[in-house]
Design a protein around this motif. Sequence first.
Motif, short mmCIF file in Angstrom:
data_model
loop_
_atom_site.label_atom_id
_atom_site.label_comp_id
_atom_site.label_asym_id
_atom_site.label_seq_id
_atom_site.Cartn_x
_atom_site.Cartn_y
_atom_site.Cartn_z
N LEU A 1 1.07 -0.92 -0.01
CA LEU A 1 0.10 -0.37 -0.07
C LEU A 1 1.22 1.05 0.13
O LEU A 1 1.94 1.76 0.75
N THR A 2 0.45 2.33 -0.51
CA THR A 2 1.11 3.62 -0.95
C THR A 2 -0.03 4.71 -0.97
O THR A 2 -0.99 4.14 -0.77
N LEU B 1 2.79 13.95 6.35
CA LEU B 1 3.11 14.86 5.42
C LEU B 1 3.73 16.24 6.02
O LEU B 1 3.40 16.20 7.02
N PRO B 2 4.65 16.55 5.50
CA PRO B 2 4.77 18.44 5.50
C PRO B 2 4.04 19.43 5.61
O PRO B 2 4.53 20.29 6.24
N GLY C 1 1.30 15.82 -6.38
CA GLY C 1 3.05 16.37 -6.87
C GLY C 1 4.05 15.44 -5.54
O GLY C 1 4.95 16.38 -5.33
N ARG C 2 3.72 14.42 -5.15
CA ARG C 2 4.54 14.61 -4.40
C ARG C 2 5.14 13.15 -4.41
O ARG C 2 3.45 11.71 -5.02
N ALA C 3 5.68 12.38 -4.72
CA ALA C 3 6.41 10.57 -4.57
C ALA C 3 5.35 10.02 -3.52
O ALA C 3 5.27 10.68 -1.85
N PRO C 4 4.99 9.00 -4.34
CA PRO C 4 4.16 7.87 -3.44
C PRO C 4 4.89 7.79 -1.95
O PRO C 4 6.10 6.97 -1.99
N LEU C 5 4.49 7.67 -0.72
CA LEU C 5 4.77 6.87 0.71
C LEU C 5 4.29 5.46 0.58
O LEU C 5 3.32 5.45 0.83
N PRO C 6 4.85 4.98 1.22
CA PRO C 6 4.87 3.82 2.07
C PRO C 6 4.14 3.74 2.93
O PRO C 6 4.21 3.78 3.70
N LEU D 1 -5.74 6.34 -1.17
CA LEU D 1 -4.30 4.91 -0.66
C LEU D 1 -4.69 4.11 -2.17
O LEU D 1 -5.79 3.38 -1.66
N ARG D 2 -3.37 2.90 -1.99
CA ARG D 2 -3.62 2.56 -2.74
C ARG D 2 -2.37 1.32 -3.25
O ARG D 2 -1.72 1.80 -2.33
#
Length: 139
Positions: A44-45, A80-81, A50-55, A90-91
């Motif tokens: 899941l990420t 997230l910042p 505009g952001r890289a996927p976060l695990p 959520l994918r």
Amino acid sequence: MRPLPLLLAPLLLSAGVAGATPLTVEVRFDLHGVLVNRAAPSALTLHGPGRAPLPVRLSGPASVTHPESFGLLLPVRVTLPAAPAGELRLRGPLFVCGLRERVCRRVDLNLPVPVTAGAARVTVTDADLAPRRSLWPGR
């Protein structure tokens, strides 16, 4: 006056660098009729514009009756910042086994993550992982 910092200011603000408030995203799991396979490549990420996927790391105790699966998935928090300018999702694939039907399958999850009042929460339920019914029986 230096024009370069003025040109970069919007980029820095949108990236969450210039004093923006962090956003904590909480992913909860309310699963009763399915178990998630611990050995399968579930991944899941969290996706935002505009952001890289976060695990989103899956963890929890093993099932007493099915030790190859999680008996319970613990909630996950991702920070997230800054809050994104658009929709969070959520994918990813989850490999699940239904307790009642005793069938294992891959489910490609794609859920919106609502952001309200500076908090973002999503709960993954059995309904989100239910097999999709075909409009064409026998196929």
